[in-house]
Scaffold this active site. Structure first.
Site, PDB file in Angstrom:
ATOM      1  N   LEU A 110       5.254   2.456 -80.305  1.00 16.88           N
ATOM      2  CA  LEU A 110       3.976   2.345 -81.022  1.00 16.88           C
ATOM      3  C   LEU A 110       3.939   1.009 -81.739  1.00 16.88           C
ATOM      4  O   LEU A 110       4.874   0.684 -82.475  1.00 16.88           O
ATOM      5  CB  LEU A 110       3.860   3.489 -82.043  1.00 16.88           C
ATOM      6  CG  LEU A 110       2.663   3.450 -82.995  1.00 16.88           C
ATOM      7  CD1 LEU A 110       1.356   3.581 -82.235  1.00 16.88           C
ATOM      8  CD2 LEU A 110       2.782   4.569 -84.025  1.00 16.88           C
ATOM      9  N   VAL A 141       9.253   1.222 -82.898  1.00 14.94           N
ATOM     10  CA  VAL A 141       8.103   0.554 -83.497  1.00 14.94           C
ATOM     11  C   VAL A 141       8.057  -0.837 -82.882  1.00 14.94           C
ATOM     12  O   VAL A 141       9.068  -1.536 -82.824  1.00 14.94           O
ATOM     13  CB  VAL A 141       8.232   0.445 -85.032  1.00 14.94           C
ATOM     14  CG1 VAL A 141       7.041  -0.305 -85.599  1.00 14.94           C
ATOM     15  CG2 VAL A 141       8.337   1.823 -85.660  1.00 14.94           C
ATOM     16  N   LYS A 142       6.875  -1.229 -82.380  1.00 15.44           N
ATOM     17  CA  LYS A 142       6.768  -2.517 -81.710  1.00 15.44           C
ATOM     18  C   LYS A 142       6.347  -3.585 -82.702  1.00 15.44           C
ATOM     19  O   LYS A 142       5.343  -3.432 -83.405  1.00 15.44           O
ATOM     20  CB  LYS A 142       5.727  -2.452 -80.587  1.00 15.44           C
ATOM     21  CG  LYS A 142       6.302  -2.003 -79.269  1.00 15.44           C
ATOM     22  CD  LYS A 142       5.205  -1.766 -78.271  1.00 15.44           C
ATOM     23  CE  LYS A 142       5.132  -2.820 -77.232  1.00 15.44           C
ATOM     24  NZ  LYS A 142       4.162  -2.530 -76.194  1.00 15.44           N
ATOM     25  N   VAL A 143       7.096  -4.676 -82.714  1.00 17.64           N
ATOM     26  CA  VAL A 143       6.813  -5.803 -83.595  1.00 17.64           C
ATOM     27  C   VAL A 143       6.766  -7.056 -82.730  1.00 17.64           C
ATOM     28  O   VAL A 143       7.656  -7.266 -81.909  1.00 17.64           O
ATOM     29  CB  VAL A 143       7.928  -5.941 -84.663  1.00 17.64           C
ATOM     30  CG1 VAL A 143       7.767  -7.237 -85.439  1.00 17.64           C
ATOM     31  CG2 VAL A 143       7.913  -4.747 -85.597  1.00 17.64           C
TER      32      VAL A 143
END
Lengths: 381, 517
Positions: A110, A141-143
């Site tokens: 996400l 978690v996508k960064v």
């Protein structure tokens, strides 16, 4: 389980993930079936994917949006509820694969909202928030790997949050990202914190480079007076992305599978797996499974759109490791690009800027849709 | 507790909602004098006066009802009105306020001074004469608990309280905390009973004023389909969660000696538990209902110190992040001692030993600095007696869960398995939801206002009775007693997580999992 090409890829050490998510996919049982058949080992999402899902007016989205809007939730809150709901249900479907898997299986990703891509602090805050709200061990978690994202990645890894680094295009970015990851890991080790449950991948965007470089090559070929020159330029079309990917592959092997990583591995650190992203073929002239077949190899992940999965199941072939045998060819190709004066690094930089903009626009468009729907349903007295 | 609303019927042009047809609009309650002890304090400013203002604006309290502040701060009536006007804020309609301000009077006095109560008595007499109101009196103790004794004694001596039966009436409202253990609660009850009869005592637990809490009994007993399943033949276990994302928020002075056991378990959780577990009452009146709640409390399995060690968990939040932003740990909060042993989290397993519930664990949990604010009761049902679909390759099914969401997004949902569309047999959990706001399209009345109005109207159903309160303290005392001896030890959890790992272990020992909130 039937030995499909995707299962064969998995045996080779590459996990295929689905680069798509939607309520319909989950509710229809389609996703569950693909997982059960060994065609999907993980799921990724991004703002464009969610915009397509939510804006599609399919499935339960319209009713859910109506309900949330009429209870006074803002568009941002509505998006939160919808995306987290889809992500947690997907995480549950993948729980079995996560438990049994190779460390590259069973994850769902996400992304933090794109407007934060150039704000380190805000990215850290938002990533923590998503991590706690979703509360699943198999979440990424996508960064994005923007200059501001890099320090955020180090901090989040240090805090024990599993991160999928996205919008990575070049070898130099890969190096910075890998450094941020190992620094974060090292800080945890130094502070005596556990590395259990901490995972990371870095996502190299592949086909977009070909799209850009091919245009560049064609423009230069059109201006070239010498026919041999024109030949040379046109022959390089469709080679940049793979050559670049193999450049990163070499660095990846050295970083995480060589003596340099041993001290960390001994303390329980996992490699930051390399993930091939943007692997759907954009150019009809190329094979629709080009970026799967040519990137087959161990210790990697390939996330692809539904069409590419279907295409690969239908007519994909797996002929062992395609990465190591082509390292030399890739080096030669990169040299040729240098010779004709094309900087892959420059193209990657542009792709990073464009990439952030594209997601930003998708997100804004989606917020507009939600705002529209909410306004149409003003809270009844 | 019928389907009444506090707002007047909508004007004819607005589209009607069939769910609101037939709902009765209340008339104003009987005129009375509301004496607010501690009218200059925080509770009065923040909750009580705004609630009375709203009730006044909606014409739910009688136009001639007066409100008399009684506190130590020396002020004239006009100054009192001005002070309240200032804190009421800018959102208040000027005409509404003027009308409301006319009700307000003030007596300056310390709570121990008999003279002050004499002045109160003459003021009451004067107002009752001038306004032609019959002399009903509602005494509201909006002071810190340590002042109650003096006020009650003086009220008794000044003969301001009427006998329980007949007109005019007098009543007293007391907020929680109602004592801090069984002994102090019994002591307080004795002191109140010296002046008031039990039928005149309105102990507030604001949860009972919530629509969603009142709906627990309506759901169970107003429908034919749920009650037959509401027992150990069909229910596997019950979970009750009261989660807060806030920390102690500057109220360390109170919280340090309260902890979550006194702040939430003794009152809110016990109320939710008794409403969920009680037998249907013979009649729908205050005492019949409260009798049944008391029976549940009597059926709670008593806990020895070692039981407390194995069936409860107590935790305290340390530094972490909520909604992504860093927050300090409990011991770093202002007013909290660096070695404080106050629990900000608890989880516990209760057993209700009666025919209906034997063998059905009740798992409760509550805490501060959890990832979100939510209060929910989850009824988890047993699996079907026979796995009919196993031969078709279907794995273990998800349990049916009936969730009563108390707040936020009040409503009810039921999860059940349905066949996924497709050529093969695939069963997926689906949810059937009901949300108050979207179904009825109305803002529910504020719990607090509902309760004030009920007290004005003499309906004591939604207030806690003496034996309820004392039995709840008995159960909590057993727990806090063992805790004070270190059984089990206090454990810590990062702010923004769902509590300590020991809480997961508690349910897993029984082969269960906490519901996702």
């Amino acid at each position: 389980m039937k030995r499909t090409p995707i299962v064969a890829l998995h045996d080779l050490g590459q996990s295929v993930w689905l680069d798509s998510i939607s309520d319909g996919l989950i509710q229809s049982g389609d996703l569950a079936r693909m997982i059960a058949e060994g065609s999907v080992y993980g799921v990724t999402s991004n703002p464009t994917i969610f915009k397509q899902a939510i804006g599609s007016d399919q499935g339960s989205y319209p009713a859910e949006i109506a309900r949330l809007a009429s209870s006074g939730k803002s568009p941002a809150e509505i998006f939160d509820e919808l995306s987290i709901r889809d992500i947690t249900r997907t995480a549950d479907l993948l729980a079995e694969a996560f438990r049994k898997g190779t460390g590259r299986d069973g994850f769902v990703s996400l992304e933090v909202m794109p407007s934060l891509a150039h704000n380190t602090e805000a990215t850290v805050v938002e990533a923590r928030r998503l991590w706690q709200l979703v509360h699943k061990p198999n979440l990424f978690v996508k960064v994005p790997a923007t200059p501001e994202g890099i320090p955020a990645i180090e901090r989040l890894i240090h805090e024990g949050i599993s991160i999928n680094v996205t919008l990575m295009f070049s070898r130099s970015q890969f190096v910075e990202v890998a450094n941020a990851y190992t620094r974060g890991i090292q800080r945890r080790i130094d502070e005596g914190l556990s590395l259990d449950g901490l995972h990371s991948v870095s996502s190299l965007f592949v086909s977009r480079l070909d799209t850009r470089v091919d245009k560049d090559l064609e423009a230069r070929a059109a201006k070239a007076s010498d026919p041999k020159e024109r030949e040379k330029l046109l022959a390089l079309r469709g080679t940049a992305a793979i050559a670049n990917a193999l450049d990163v592959w070499e660095e990846y092997r050295a970083r995480f599978f060589g003596p340099a990583f041993e001290p960390l591995r001994a303390k329980g650190a996992r490699p930051q797996w390399l993930l091939w992203a943007s692997t759907g073929t954009k150019n009809k002239a190329y094979s629709d499974v080009k970026y799967v077949e040519e990137l087959a190899g161990p210790d990697t992940i390939n996330t692809m759109p539904r069409e590419t999965i279907d295409a690969f199941l239908d007519h994909g072939t797996v002929n062992g490791n395609q990465l190591d045998p082509h390292i030399e060819t890739a080096r030669a190709t990169r040299k040729k690009f240098a010779e004709v004066g094309i900087s892959l690094e420059d193209h990657c930089q542009k792709l990073l800027e464009e990439g952030v903009e594209i997601f930003d626009k998708s997100f804004d468009d989606m917020m507009d849709v939600l705002r529209e729907r909410s306004a149409a349903l003003a809270h009844r007295p | 507790m019928t389907a009444k609303t506090l707002t007047p019927a909508p004007p004819p042009e607005t589209p009607t909602n069939p769910l609101r047809e037939g709902s009765v609009t209340l008339g104003a309650a009987e005129p009375c004098s509301i004496v607010v002890f501690g009218a200059t304090g925080d509770l009065s400013h923040r909750k009580l006066i705004p609630a009375l203002l709203r009730l006044s604006a909606e014409q739910c309290i009688h136009p001639r009802t007066t409100i008399i502040g009684f506190a130590r701060k020396a002020m004239s009536t006009q100054q009192f009105r001005d002070d309240l006007r200032a804190t009421a804020g800018s959102g208040v309609d000027a005409t509404e306020w003027e009308r409301f301000a006319q009700r307000l009077e003030y007596v300056t006095s310390v709570f121990e001074d008999a003279g002050g109560y004499q002045r109160l008595a003459s003021l009451l007499g004067k107002l009752e004469n001038e306004r032609g109101i019959p002399g009903n009196r509602l005494f509201y103790l909006a002071t810190p608990p340590q002042e109650y004794e003096a006020i009650l004694e003086q009220l008794g001596q000044a003969k301001l309280v009427y006998p329980p039966k007949g007109q005019p009436w007098s009543r007293v409202i007391i907020e929680k905390p109602f004592g801090h253990d069984l002994a102090s609660a019994q002591d307080l009850n004795r002191k109140i009973h010296a002046v008031f009869d039990e039928t005149q005592i309105y102990r507030i637990d604001h949860y009972l004023g919530k629509e969603s809490v009142q709906n627990i009994l309506v759901l169970r007993l107003g429908n034919g389909i749920f009650e037959p399943l509401w027992n150990n033949r069909y229910v596997d276990h019950v979970q009750i969660a009261v989660a807060e994302s806030v920390g102690v928020e500057g109220r360390a002075g109170y919280y340090e000696s309260a902890g979550v056991s006194r702040d939430i378990l003794q009152n809110h959780i016990m109320q939710l538990l008794t409403l969920t577990a009680m037998e249907p009452p013979a009649r729908f009146d205050a005492d019949s209902i409260r009798d049944e709640k008391v029976k549940v409390l009597r059926a709670l399995r008593p806990m020895s110190a070692s039981d407390v060690g194995t069936t409860t968990v107590r935790g305290q939040y340390k530094a972490g992040a909520v909604a992504g932003s860093p927050v300090p740990g409990y011991r770093e909060e202002p007013g909290v001692g660096p070695k404080s042993m106050t629990e900000t989290y608890l989880a516990a397993r209760f057993e209700v030993d009666n025919w209906r519930w034997s063998g059905v664990p009740f798992f409760v949990r509550s805490g501060k600095r959890l990832p979100k604010r939510v209060t929910e009761i989850g009824i988890v049902f047993r699996q079907p007696p026979y796995a009919l679909f196993r031969s078709a390759g279907v794995g273990p099914l998800d349990a049916n869960v009936l969730r009563l969401r108390i707040q936020p997004d009040d409503g009810i949902s039921l999860t059940f398995g349905a066949k996924s569309p497709g050529q093969t047999l695939h069963i997926d959990p689906v949810r059937m939801d009901f949300y108050y706001l979207t179904a009825f399209g109305a803002d529910p009345p504020e719990a607090y206002e509902r309760l004030l109005l009920d007290c004005n109207r003499g309906d004591i159903t939604l207030f806690a009775r003496k034996d309820e309160v004392e039995l709840a303290w008995e159960a909590v005392d057993a727990i806090t007693g063992a805790w004070s001896k270190g059984t089990p030890p206090l454990t810590f959890y990062p702010a923004g997580t769902w509590g300590p790992a020991e809480a997961d272990a508690l349910v897993r020992r029984d082969g269960r999992e906490w519901l996702r909130l």
